[in-house]
Write a protein that holds these residues in place. Sequence first.
Motif, short mmCIF file in Angstrom:
data_model
loop_
_atom_site.label_atom_id
_atom_site.label_comp_id
_atom_site.label_asym_id
_atom_site.label_seq_id
_atom_site.Cartn_x
_atom_site.Cartn_y
_atom_site.Cartn_z
N TYR A 1 0.83 -1.22 0.00
CA TYR A 1 0.00 0.00 0.00
C TYR A 1 0.85 1.26 0.00
O TYR A 1 0.42 2.30 -0.47
CB TYR A 1 -0.94 0.01 1.21
CG TYR A 1 -2.08 -0.96 1.07
CD1 TYR A 1 -3.02 -0.80 0.07
CD2 TYR A 1 -2.22 -2.04 1.95
CE1 TYR A 1 -4.08 -1.69 -0.07
CE2 TYR A 1 -3.27 -2.93 1.82
CZ TYR A 1 -4.19 -2.76 0.81
OH TYR A 1 -5.23 -3.64 0.67
N ARG B 1 4.34 -2.64 5.60
CA ARG B 1 3.16 -2.24 6.38
C ARG B 1 3.06 -0.73 6.17
O ARG B 1 4.08 -0.05 6.05
CB ARG B 1 3.35 -2.59 7.84
CG ARG B 1 3.73 -4.05 7.98
CD ARG B 1 3.18 -4.73 9.20
NE ARG B 1 3.79 -6.05 9.33
CZ ARG B 1 3.17 -7.19 9.06
NH1 ARG B 1 1.91 -7.20 8.68
NH2 ARG B 1 3.80 -8.34 9.19
N CYS B 2 1.86 -0.22 6.06
CA CYS B 2 1.71 1.17 5.65
C CYS B 2 0.68 1.88 6.52
O CYS B 2 -0.51 1.57 6.47
CB CYS B 2 1.29 1.20 4.18
SG CYS B 2 0.79 2.82 3.60
N ARG C 1 -4.05 3.53 6.23
CA ARG C 1 -5.09 3.40 7.27
C ARG C 1 -5.90 4.68 7.41
O ARG C 1 -6.97 4.69 8.01
CB ARG C 1 -4.47 3.01 8.61
CG ARG C 1 -3.90 1.59 8.61
CD ARG C 1 -3.26 1.25 9.93
NE ARG C 1 -2.68 -0.08 9.91
CZ ARG C 1 -3.34 -1.21 10.21
NH1 ARG C 1 -4.60 -1.14 10.59
NH2 ARG C 1 -2.74 -2.37 10.15
N GLY D 1 -1.91 -10.90 0.40
CA GLY D 1 -1.50 -10.57 1.76
C GLY D 1 -2.33 -11.31 2.78
O GLY D 1 -3.02 -12.27 2.46
N GLY D 2 -2.27 -10.84 4.01
CA GLY D 2 -3.03 -11.46 5.09
C GLY D 2 -4.36 -10.77 5.32
O GLY D 2 -4.80 -9.96 4.49
N GLY E 1 -8.15 -3.90 4.38
CA GLY E 1 -7.85 -2.58 3.82
C GLY E 1 -8.39 -2.46 2.40
O GLY E 1 -8.97 -1.43 2.02
P1 ATP Z 1 0.20 -10.67 8.09
O1 ATP Z 1 -0.62 -11.93 8.07
O2 ATP Z 1 1.59 -10.87 7.65
O3 ATP Z 1 0.08 -9.87 9.36
P2 ATP Z 1 -1.58 -8.71 7.05
O4 ATP Z 1 -2.04 -8.39 5.68
O5 ATP Z 1 -2.63 -9.16 8.01
O6 ATP Z 1 -0.43 -9.77 6.90
P3 ATP Z 1 -1.27 -6.14 8.34
O7 ATP Z 1 -0.06 -5.48 8.87
O8 ATP Z 1 -2.41 -6.39 9.25
O9 ATP Z 1 -0.75 -7.48 7.65
O10 ATP Z 1 -1.82 -5.27 7.11
C1 ATP Z 1 -0.96 -4.86 6.07
C2 ATP Z 1 -1.31 -3.46 5.65
O11 ATP Z 1 -2.67 -3.40 5.19
C3 ATP Z 1 -1.25 -2.43 6.76
O12 ATP Z 1 0.05 -1.97 6.98
C4 ATP Z 1 -2.16 -1.35 6.23
O13 ATP Z 1 -1.50 -0.54 5.28
C5 ATP Z 1 -3.23 -2.14 5.51
N1 ATP Z 1 -4.39 -2.32 6.40
C6 ATP Z 1 -4.58 -3.28 7.33
N2 ATP Z 1 -5.75 -3.12 7.97
C7 ATP Z 1 -6.32 -2.02 7.44
C8 ATP Z 1 -7.54 -1.31 7.66
N3 ATP Z 1 -8.42 -1.71 8.58
N4 ATP Z 1 -7.78 -0.21 6.93
C9 ATP Z 1 -6.92 0.19 5.99
N5 ATP Z 1 -5.76 -0.43 5.73
C10 ATP Z 1 -5.45 -1.50 6.43
#
Ligand code: ATP
Length: 363
Positions: free
Chosen positions: A41, A74-75, A79, A103-104, A110
């Motif tokens: 992101y 991570r961004c 958010r 991604g996760g 997001g």
């Molecule tokens: P992992 O399983 O490795 O943790 P993930 O995708 O769950 O992967 P996160 O750090 O939770 O990892 O999310 C990655 C990125 O997605 C965040 O840094 C953010 O930029 C974006 N993101 C996550 N949740 C939100 C949200 N509720 N609203 C907007 N952006 C989000």
Amino acid sequence: GKGIAVFTSGGDSQGMNAAVRAVVRMGIYLGCKVYFIREGYQGMVDGGEHIIEANWSSVSSIIHKGGTIIGSARCQDFRERQGRLKAAKNLVDKGITNLVVIGGDGSLTGADLFRQEWSSLLEELVKNKEITPEQKEKYRILQIAGLVGSIDNDFCGTDMTIGTDSALHRIIEAIDAIVSTAYSHQRTFIMEVMGRHCGYLALVAALTGEADFVFIPEWPADSNWKDVLCKKLMQERTAGQRLNIIIVAEGAIDRNGEPITAEMIKKVVVDNLHQDTRITVLGHVQRGGRPSAFDRILGSRMGAEAVMALMEADEKTEPCVISLDGNQAVRVPLMQCVKQTKAVAQAMADKQWEKAVQLRGKS
Ligand code: ATP
């Protein structure tokens, strides 16, 4: 052709490159313009050189590489609405209205939010004179397909996440290596593997590595676990076994929800059995290295299916996650999977472990 962008977000995992490759090639094959967004992101928000058009050969020689060649991050900016507004502007500038997010659950959440906000973001951009009303009309629909990249296999809605199988290979190689030295010196090894909320890696590693004992978050240890453990290790040694292997997931806990760590286990074994006991924490080794054949195929199939889903989508189509169901690549509503994954995490936090396992199993 349609504009598609692919990006990787959150923690990396083996097989992401296979997915990126498949998205690019299937997209080009179907006549789309395909873009990479570098650094997840963050690259979408920053734009510029972070969003670049891919061609057939830009994804050559990547299927065998671990990690993600287009970078992940991570961004924080994304958010905030202000960050998403910038991201929307960058996508419209390139004519991108289709996203494949790898991604996760955070990354997928997001993406879903972004899609819900899309038309209001475009309206604001028109108001700010950053895009024209014609652009707003032309690019009014944002389509999203998600792929789950995670070594933990912690996502509801798919049988296997991209990266899990390779991580298991890494773990098994490590166990096999440890077993040979443990045998020579009649030692006990405690191996910590990844998995904060999900014991899949630990459980499968224990079964396939012939461990004597395993601690996972979903099956918290009873209050008498120390006795049970010592009895089991003693039994094995009495029966002639020269070594013991204990696997502990990062998120292992007891019935009170208190962590059980490798150090604690070591102390129990040393104090009670006086065995020569060592700890090995595998850490990021599990996330690294070459993807297995399974993850390469999984990433490839999921990536190709994601592009098909985007091409077949119309205005009413909900964002989907491409999942593995048995041996089929299927499309599951994105928010349904995210919701269920969050419900599992909640049940774990509430110490309702059986409910968590049930919820995960049903998906
Ligand atoms: P992992 O399983 O490795 O943790 P993930 O995708 O769950 O992967 P996160 O750090 O939770 O990892 O999310 C990655 C990125 O997605 C965040 O840094 C953010 O930029 C974006 N993101 C996550 N949740 C939100 C949200 N509720 N609203 C907007 N952006 C989000």
